[in-house]
Design a protein around this motif. Structure first.
Motif, mmCIF file in Angstrom:
data_model
loop_
_atom_site.group_PDB
_atom_site.id
_atom_site.type_symbol
_atom_site.label_atom_id
_atom_site.label_comp_id
_atom_site.label_asym_id
_atom_site.label_seq_id
_atom_site.Cartn_x
_atom_site.Cartn_y
_atom_site.Cartn_z
ATOM 1 N N VAL A 34 0.847 -1.193 0.000
ATOM 2 C CA VAL A 34 0.000 0.000 0.000
ATOM 3 C C VAL A 34 0.885 1.246 0.000
ATOM 4 C CG1 VAL A 34 -1.829 1.247 1.205
ATOM 5 C CG2 VAL A 34 -1.755 -1.264 1.287
ATOM 6 N N ILE A 35 0.685 2.093 -1.010
ATOM 7 C CA ILE A 35 1.461 3.328 -1.160
ATOM 8 C C ILE A 35 0.540 4.520 -0.917
ATOM 9 C CG2 ILE A 35 3.050 4.604 -2.643
ATOM 10 C CD1 ILE A 35 3.911 1.708 -2.407
ATOM 11 N N MET A 36 0.937 5.402 -0.019
ATOM 12 C CA MET A 36 0.179 6.636 0.198
ATOM 13 C C MET A 36 0.967 7.794 -0.377
ATOM 14 S SD MET A 36 -1.406 6.051 3.987
ATOM 15 C CE MET A 36 -2.555 4.690 4.265
ATOM 16 N N ASP A 43 2.797 11.077 -12.339
ATOM 17 C CA ASP A 43 2.000 10.882 -13.541
ATOM 18 C C ASP A 43 0.954 9.797 -13.303
ATOM 19 O OD1 ASP A 43 1.261 10.921 -16.362
ATOM 20 O OD2 ASP A 43 2.353 9.022 -16.491
ATOM 21 N N PRO A 44 -0.339 10.114 -13.455
ATOM 22 C CA PRO A 44 -1.380 9.132 -13.138
ATOM 23 C C PRO A 44 -1.363 7.909 -14.045
ATOM 24 C CG PRO A 44 -2.321 11.110 -14.150
ATOM 25 C CD PRO A 44 -0.896 11.430 -13.835
ATOM 26 N N VAL A 45 -0.947 8.087 -15.286
ATOM 27 C CA VAL A 45 -0.888 6.951 -16.217
ATOM 28 C C VAL A 45 0.179 5.961 -15.773
ATOM 29 C CG1 VAL A 45 -0.430 6.227 -18.593
ATOM 30 C CG2 VAL A 45 -1.760 8.314 -18.145
ATOM 31 N N SER A 46 1.353 6.484 -15.414
ATOM 32 C CA SER A 46 2.442 5.622 -14.953
ATOM 33 C C SER A 46 2.060 4.913 -13.651
ATOM 34 C CB SER A 46 3.721 6.441 -14.731
ATOM 35 O OG SER A 46 4.155 7.028 -15.939
ATOM 36 N N LYS A 51 0.313 0.122 -10.679
ATOM 37 C CA LYS A 51 -0.729 -0.468 -9.847
ATOM 38 C C LYS A 51 -1.286 -1.737 -10.468
ATOM 39 C CE LYS A 51 -5.258 0.722 -7.883
ATOM 40 N NZ LYS A 51 -6.271 1.807 -7.744
ATOM 41 N N ASP A 52 -1.553 -1.695 -11.762
ATOM 42 C CA ASP A 52 -2.141 -2.846 -12.447
ATOM 43 C C ASP A 52 -1.141 -3.994 -12.589
ATOM 44 O OD1 ASP A 52 -4.447 -1.390 -12.665
ATOM 45 O OD2 ASP A 52 -4.137 -0.824 -14.766
ATOM 46 N N TYR A 54 1.639 -4.690 -10.782
ATOM 47 C CA TYR A 54 2.142 -5.295 -9.545
ATOM 48 C C TYR A 54 1.073 -5.466 -8.467
ATOM 49 C CZ TYR A 54 6.700 -4.706 -11.649
ATOM 50 O OH TYR A 54 7.781 -4.792 -12.509
ATOM 51 N N LYS A 55 -0.175 -5.169 -8.827
ATOM 52 C CA LYS A 55 -1.305 -5.401 -7.918
ATOM 53 C C LYS A 55 -1.102 -4.725 -6.557
ATOM 54 C CE LYS A 55 -2.793 -8.026 -11.199
ATOM 55 N NZ LYS A 55 -3.762 -7.455 -12.175
ATOM 56 N N ILE A 56 -0.803 -3.435 -6.613
ATOM 57 C CA ILE A 56 -0.616 -2.675 -5.382
ATOM 58 C C ILE A 56 -1.823 -1.767 -5.164
ATOM 59 C CG2 ILE A 56 1.888 -2.719 -5.610
ATOM 60 C CD1 ILE A 56 1.714 0.228 -6.551
ATOM 61 N N ARG A 57 -1.893 -1.209 -3.980
ATOM 62 C CA ARG A 57 -2.923 -0.216 -3.679
ATOM 63 C C ARG A 57 -2.261 1.148 -3.552
ATOM 64 N NH1 ARG A 57 -6.870 -2.952 0.962
ATOM 65 N NH2 ARG A 57 -7.642 -4.660 -0.338
ATOM 66 N N ILE A 58 -2.850 2.145 -4.187
ATOM 67 C CA ILE A 58 -2.367 3.513 -4.056
ATOM 68 C C ILE A 58 -3.479 4.354 -3.443
ATOM 69 C CG2 ILE A 58 -1.600 5.589 -5.276
ATOM 70 C CD1 ILE A 58 -0.268 3.817 -7.345
ATOM 71 N N ALA A 59 -3.191 4.938 -2.292
ATOM 72 C CA ALA A 59 -4.155 5.797 -1.606
ATOM 73 C C ALA A 59 -3.635 7.222 -1.652
ATOM 74 C CB ALA A 59 -4.335 5.338 -0.165
ATOM 75 N N THR A 60 -4.411 8.126 -2.232
ATOM 76 C CA THR A 60 -3.961 9.511 -2.340
ATOM 77 C C THR A 60 -4.586 10.367 -1.235
ATOM 78 O OG1 THR A 60 -5.755 10.051 -3.879
ATOM 79 C CG2 THR A 60 -3.658 9.340 -4.835
ATOM 80 N N TYR A 61 -3.871 11.440 -0.904
ATOM 81 C CA TYR A 61 -4.387 12.375 0.084
ATOM 82 C C TYR A 61 -4.191 13.799 -0.429
ATOM 83 C CZ TYR A 61 0.585 12.558 1.430
ATOM 84 O OH TYR A 61 1.943 12.674 1.415
#
Length: 261
Positions: A34-36, A43-46, A51-52, A54-61
């Motif tokens: 999980v990356i915050m 870059d949102p595309v990168s 994310k796709d 390596y099947k990770i979760r990205i949580a933005t704040y």
């Protein structure tokens, strides 16, 4: 039940984040990563591709919530607490991502305490940065006690999910009520652990030279590091740590060897 690697990427560039994710996933194929990070930081595309793949979760704040490094020192643990209260895990590894290098699965390490903390190579009084924190103590006995304790790093913290949450609550309370600058998070962490201030919390302190995490950023640790041709890091030529932290403070030549594909 899964385990979770939990980190923030607010001051990382994409290449650092990609390296971290690729390596973390190679040793932790089924655990959550999980990356915050702040909104619009990368870059949102990168990020979506990462994310796709390596099947990770990205949580933005929002940057309104946390917009500088000092602010992040406290508020990352607010975010960690909020996240961990929403999901269930067995064990959790909270860590930095920009300067951390995996050499195995951190969750293969066995422990029977709430949390595991990782000492650095020097005592607080002998660490160029940490000794400056001692000025916050007005009690001479308290100051002397802390000076003679080993500095423990807040960039790596392992525990059960219950144990991590048991630590975060009192830690945040102390941060908010101490009257200290927010970037004094590490001395507050050291104080809480070394004085057993959280009575219900069971803690294991691991040695820098023999434990699963080696923090090699301090110049006194550099001489203990041996790096093989394949990039594998050994401490004192015999111990292979699972995690190498602050490797970016080694020489550029050694950094290149570690990052060798």
């Amino acid at each position: 039940m899964k385990n979770c690697i939990l980190t923030t990427a607010s001051h990382s560039i994409f290449s650092d984040l990609a390296r971290f994710v690729k390596q973390a996933r190679s040793f932790h194929p089924t655990d959550d990563i999980v990356i915050m990070m702040p909104e619009y930081h990368m870059d949102p595309v990168s990020c979506k591709q990462l994310k796709d793949e390596y099947k990770i979760r990205i949580a933005t704040y929002s940057l309104q919530f946390c917009n500088n490094l000092a602010d992040l020192m406290t508020k990352r643990f607010v975010m960690f607490e909020q996240y961990l209260n929403q999901f269930e895990y067995n064990n959790v590894f909270i860590c930095d991502c920009r300067d951390l290098y995996f050499q195995g699965n951190i969750f293969d390490y066995k422990f029977n305490t709430d949390i595991v903390c990782f000492k650095e190579v020097n005592k607080i009084k002998d660490n160029d940065v940490a000794k400056g924190w001692l000025n916050i103590f007005s009690d001479p006995k308290e100051k002397e006690q802390m000076a003679n304790e080993y500095n423990i790093c807040l960039g790596t913290l392992l525990g059960t999910q219950t144990g991590i949450l048991k630590f975060i609550g009192p830690f945040l309370h102390k941060m908010m009520t101490s009257g200290l600058a927010l970037n004094n998070d590490q001395i507050i962490y050291n104080y809480l652990i070394h004085t057993n201030a959280i009575e219900s919390l069971t803690v294991k302190l691991e040695d820098n030279f023999t434990g699963p995490v080696a923090t090699v950023g301090d110049r006194d640790a550099h001489s203990s590091v041996t790096i093989k041709e394949d990039g594998t890091v050994y401490i004192n030529s015999v111990h292979k740590p699972v995690v190498v932290h602050q490797y970016d403070r080694l020489s550029p030549e050694l950094q290149k060897l570690i990052n060798k594909e």
